[in-house]
Motif scaffolding. Structure first.
Motif, PDB file in Angstrom:
ATOM      1  N   VAL A 171      23.086  83.509  37.867  1.00  0.00           N
ATOM      2  CA  VAL A 171      24.037  82.489  37.427  1.00  0.00           C
ATOM      3  C   VAL A 171      23.233  81.224  37.190  1.00  0.00           C
ATOM      4  O   VAL A 171      22.628  80.693  38.113  1.00  0.00           O
ATOM      5  N   ASP A 172      23.234  80.752  35.945  1.00  0.00           N
ATOM      6  CA  ASP A 172      22.372  79.624  35.621  1.00  0.00           C
ATOM      7  C   ASP A 172      23.063  78.720  34.611  1.00  0.00           C
ATOM      8  O   ASP A 172      24.019  79.116  33.934  1.00  0.00           O
ATOM      9  N   TYR A 173      22.576  77.479  34.546  1.00  0.00           N
ATOM     10  CA  TYR A 173      23.074  76.550  33.550  1.00  0.00           C
ATOM     11  C   TYR A 173      22.505  76.909  32.175  1.00  0.00           C
ATOM     12  O   TYR A 173      21.447  77.525  32.072  1.00  0.00           O
ATOM     13  N   ILE A 174      23.211  76.488  31.147  1.00  0.00           N
ATOM     14  CA  ILE A 174      22.630  76.598  29.819  1.00  0.00           C
ATOM     15  C   ILE A 174      21.577  75.514  29.673  1.00  0.00           C
ATOM     16  O   ILE A 174      21.465  74.618  30.519  1.00  0.00           O
ATOM     17  N   GLU A 175      20.798  75.563  28.594  1.00  0.00           N
ATOM     18  CA  GLU A 175      19.637  74.688  28.459  1.00  0.00           C
ATOM     19  C   GLU A 175      20.016  73.209  28.497  1.00  0.00           C
ATOM     20  O   GLU A 175      19.334  72.397  29.128  1.00  0.00           O
ATOM     21  N   GLN A 176      21.116  72.824  27.829  1.00  0.00           N
ATOM     22  CA  GLN A 176      21.497  71.416  27.805  1.00  0.00           C
ATOM     23  C   GLN A 176      21.838  70.923  29.206  1.00  0.00           C
ATOM     24  O   GLN A 176      21.444  69.827  29.614  1.00  0.00           O
ATOM     25  N   ILE A 177      22.577  71.743  29.962  1.00  0.00           N
ATOM     26  CA  ILE A 177      22.947  71.332  31.319  1.00  0.00           C
ATOM     27  C   ILE A 177      21.716  71.341  32.207  1.00  0.00           C
ATOM     28  O   ILE A 177      21.566  70.489  33.098  1.00  0.00           O
ATOM     29  N   ASN A 178      20.811  72.301  31.981  1.00  0.00           N
ATOM     30  CA  ASN A 178      19.566  72.314  32.771  1.00  0.00           C
ATOM     31  C   ASN A 178      18.806  71.008  32.617  1.00  0.00           C
ATOM     32  O   ASN A 178      18.306  70.449  33.594  1.00  0.00           O
ATOM     33  N   ASN A 179      18.727  70.509  31.371  1.00  0.00           N
ATOM     34  CA  ASN A 179      18.015  69.260  31.155  1.00  0.00           C
ATOM     35  C   ASN A 179      18.673  68.106  31.885  1.00  0.00           C
ATOM     36  O   ASN A 179      17.995  67.276  32.503  1.00  0.00           O
ATOM     37  N   SER A 180      20.011  68.043  31.828  1.00  0.00           N
ATOM     38  CA  SER A 180      20.699  66.955  32.523  1.00  0.00           C
ATOM     39  C   SER A 180      20.553  67.079  34.031  1.00  0.00           C
ATOM     40  O   SER A 180      20.399  66.076  34.740  1.00  0.00           O
ATOM     41  N   VAL A 181      20.575  68.323  34.528  1.00  0.00           N
ATOM     42  CA  VAL A 181      20.394  68.522  35.971  1.00  0.00           C
ATOM     43  C   VAL A 181      18.998  68.102  36.405  1.00  0.00           C
ATOM     44  O   VAL A 181      18.816  67.422  37.429  1.00  0.00           O
ATOM     45  N   TYR A 182      17.997  68.485  35.605  1.00  0.00           N
ATOM     46  CA  TYR A 182      16.625  68.102  35.942  1.00  0.00           C
ATOM     47  C   TYR A 182      16.445  66.587  35.915  1.00  0.00           C
ATOM     48  O   TYR A 182      15.766  66.015  36.777  1.00  0.00           O
ATOM     49  N   GLU A 183      17.056  65.933  34.915  1.00  0.00           N
ATOM     50  CA  GLU A 183      16.963  64.471  34.842  1.00  0.00           C
ATOM     51  C   GLU A 183      17.648  63.824  36.040  1.00  0.00           C
ATOM     52  O   GLU A 183      17.155  62.836  36.598  1.00  0.00           O
ATOM     53  N   ARG A 184      18.801  64.375  36.426  1.00  0.00           N
ATOM     54  CA  ARG A 184      19.500  63.834  37.594  1.00  0.00           C
ATOM     55  C   ARG A 184      18.682  64.048  38.865  1.00  0.00           C
ATOM     56  O   ARG A 184      18.592  63.156  39.718  1.00  0.00           O
ATOM     57  N   MET A 185      18.074  65.230  38.991  1.00  0.00           N
ATOM     58  CA  MET A 185      17.221  65.481  40.150  1.00  0.00           C
ATOM     59  C   MET A 185      16.013  64.555  40.153  1.00  0.00           C
ATOM     60  O   MET A 185      15.617  64.027  41.204  1.00  0.00           O
ATOM     61  N   LYS A 186      15.437  64.321  38.957  1.00  0.00           N
ATOM     62  CA  LYS A 186      14.290  63.429  38.859  1.00  0.00           C
ATOM     63  C   LYS A 186      14.678  62.010  39.251  1.00  0.00           C
ATOM     64  O   LYS A 186      13.937  61.329  39.989  1.00  0.00           O
ATOM     65  N   ALA A 187      15.842  61.545  38.758  1.00  0.00           N
ATOM     66  CA  ALA A 187      16.303  60.204  39.111  1.00  0.00           C
ATOM     67  C   ALA A 187      16.567  60.086  40.612  1.00  0.00           C
ATOM     68  O   ALA A 187      16.244  59.069  41.241  1.00  0.00           O
ATOM     69  N   GLU A 188      17.141  61.141  41.189  1.00  0.00           N
ATOM     70  CA  GLU A 188      17.405  61.120  42.625  1.00  0.00           C
ATOM     71  C   GLU A 188      16.115  61.066  43.418  1.00  0.00           C
ATOM     72  O   GLU A 188      15.988  60.297  44.385  1.00  0.00           O
ATOM     73  N   ARG A 189      15.126  61.874  43.016  1.00  0.00           N
ATOM     74  CA  ARG A 189      13.842  61.866  43.722  1.00  0.00           C
ATOM     75  C   ARG A 189      13.139  60.526  43.545  1.00  0.00           C
ATOM     76  O   ARG A 189      12.501  60.017  44.469  1.00  0.00           O
ATOM     77  N   THR A 190      13.257  59.927  42.347  1.00  0.00           N
ATOM     78  CA  THR A 190      12.654  58.615  42.124  1.00  0.00           C
ATOM     79  C   THR A 190      13.307  57.564  43.017  1.00  0.00           C
ATOM     80  O   THR A 190      12.627  56.699  43.585  1.00  0.00           O
ATOM     81  N   ARG A 191      14.635  57.636  43.125  1.00  0.00           N
ATOM     82  CA  ARG A 191      15.342  56.686  43.993  1.00  0.00           C
ATOM     83  C   ARG A 191      14.911  56.841  45.444  1.00  0.00           C
ATOM     84  O   ARG A 191      14.640  55.839  46.141  1.00  0.00           O
ATOM     85  N   VAL A 192      14.806  58.077  45.910  1.00  0.00           N
ATOM     86  CA  VAL A 192      14.372  58.312  47.292  1.00  0.00           C
ATOM     87  C   VAL A 192      12.949  57.812  47.494  1.00  0.00           C
ATOM     88  O   VAL A 192      12.633  57.192  48.527  1.00  0.00           O
ATOM     89  N   ALA A 193      12.075  58.063  46.495  1.00  0.00           N
ATOM     90  CA  ALA A 193      10.680  57.599  46.604  1.00  0.00           C
ATOM     91  C   ALA A 193      10.624  56.076  46.667  1.00  0.00           C
ATOM     92  O   ALA A 193       9.862  55.501  47.464  1.00  0.00           O
ATOM     93  N   ASN A 194      11.432  55.410  45.829  1.00  0.00           N
ATOM     94  CA  ASN A 194      11.446  53.944  45.857  1.00  0.00           C
ATOM     95  C   ASN A 194      11.966  53.420  47.194  1.00  0.00           C
ATOM     96  O   ASN A 194      11.458  52.418  47.724  1.00  0.00           O
ATOM     97  N   GLU A 195      12.982  54.088  47.742  1.00  0.00           N
ATOM     98  CA  GLU A 195      13.487  53.675  49.047  1.00  0.00           C
ATOM     99  C   GLU A 195      12.421  53.848  50.130  1.00  0.00           C
ATOM    100  O   GLU A 195      12.246  52.974  50.991  1.00  0.00           O
ATOM    101  N   LEU A 196      11.692  54.959  50.051  1.00  0.00           N
ATOM    102  CA  LEU A 196      10.630  55.179  51.034  1.00  0.00           C
ATOM    103  C   LEU A 196       9.517  54.141  50.885  1.00  0.00           C
ATOM    104  O   LEU A 196       8.972  53.651  51.884  1.00  0.00           O
ATOM    105  N   ARG A 197       9.172  53.822  49.617  1.00  0.00           N
ATOM    106  CA  ARG A 197       8.152  52.787  49.404  1.00  0.00           C
ATOM    107  C   ARG A 197       8.613  51.443  49.951  1.00  0.00           C
ATOM    108  O   ARG A 197       7.830  50.717  50.586  1.00  0.00           O
TER     109      ARG A 197
END
Length: 291
Positions: A171-197
């Motif tokens: 069960v997987d996302y289609i390509e367009q949703i995968n891209n949005s999910v990856y971008e959201r995950m990237k933004a979340e990880r960036t936010r966590v990294a900035n908070e840690l910094r």
């Protein structure tokens, strides 16, 4: 000679006739006995069986083992959130009513697979449209498979098929949703990294400030102790000087004058312009005054 040929031909015909009336049913198959195009008997017991010779009767075999229906490509479905996902499923099934199965598809296995694929797809669509992406992927995946199995089993029973199991392979996302999910995950990880910094920088400043404070306190305490010791030494020296001065004031003056001469005339380039009757030259004029 003619009689021999006659008996050989008769024997061969009889053998062919007997062989056309005998058939073997394997333990892995059903045997459907047809008479003039109509199913007359269904044989599931393995062994040797008899029938009328063609064209009066003929036999069609069906597999009784558990078979797998596996689509080569994943199908697209829409969740309750109106998001597209790809679902790849497979079905384990077997024939339990050979006569009904054969009549439903006239013995065409490809038609049977197409029909079951449609049943599975419809059941998946009914279940997925009621759930969110998270529920389908992880939260209620087991419930989805069980609900699909029950629905498919009810429909498959009408065509003589038993559904053993239904599984979701992927069960997987289609390509367009995968891209949005990856971008959201990237933004979340960036936010966590900035908070840690930020947290690390704040902790670093806190530690640095505490170290500076401790350094200032240590230096202040060291300076205080040094001044205290110096003061005690000066007091002790003053006491010694005072005691020495009290014992022989004239000698003390003489000793202090010698120190003044040593400090004053330590360089040849030093020049002093003083009155010869100055108090500074007292012991130059009268060296014995300090005895």
């Amino acid at each position: 000679m003619n009689r021999v040929v006659y008996w050989l031909v008769s024997g061969f015909i009889a053998l062919m006739l007997i062989s056309s009336m005998v058939f073997v049913v394997d333990q892995r198959r059903f045997a459907l006995v047809f008479a003039l195009g109509e199913v007359k008997d269904v044989i599931a017991t393995p062994g040797l069986h008899f029938k009328l010779p063609p064209p009066f009767q003929n036999v069609v075999y069906l597999d009784k083992r558990i078979l797998t229906l596996d689509t080569p490509d994943a199908d697209r479905f829409i969740t309750a959130e109106k998001k597209n996902i790809l679902v790849d499923a497979f079905v384990k099934w077997r024939i339990v009513n050979p006569k009904l199965y054969y009549v439903s598809f006239t013995g065409d296995a490809s038609r049977a697979k197409d029909r079951m694929s449609q049943i599975v797809k419809a059941a998946l669509n009914d279940e997925i449209t009621k759930r969110t992406v998270r529920e389908v992927i992880s939260g209620e995946r087991a419930k989805v498979m069980e609900a699909v199995r029950v629905k498919v089993a009810n429909d498959a029973a009408q065509i003589g098929v038993q559904i053993v199991d239904v599984r979701l392979k992927r069960v997987d996302y289609i390509e367009q949703i995968n891209n949005s999910v990856y971008e959201r995950m990237k933004a979340e990880r960036t936010r966590v990294a900035n908070e840690l910094r930020s947290t690390g920088a704040a902790e670093s400043e806190k530690i640095r400030a505490d170290a500076d404070r401790q350094r200032t306190v240590i230096l202040a305490e060291a300076f205080r102790d040094a001044e205290k010791i110096k003061g005690e030494g000066d007091a002790k020296a003053s006491q010694i000087y005072s005691e020495a001065f009290g014992k022989n004031p004239e000698f003390y003056k003489f000793y202090r004058s010698l120190e003044a001469y040593r400090n004053t005339f330590n360089k040849q380039s030093d020049v002093m312009v003083l009155d010869s009757n100055s108090e500074f030259f007292k012991y130059f004029k009268n060296p014995g005054a300090g005895k």
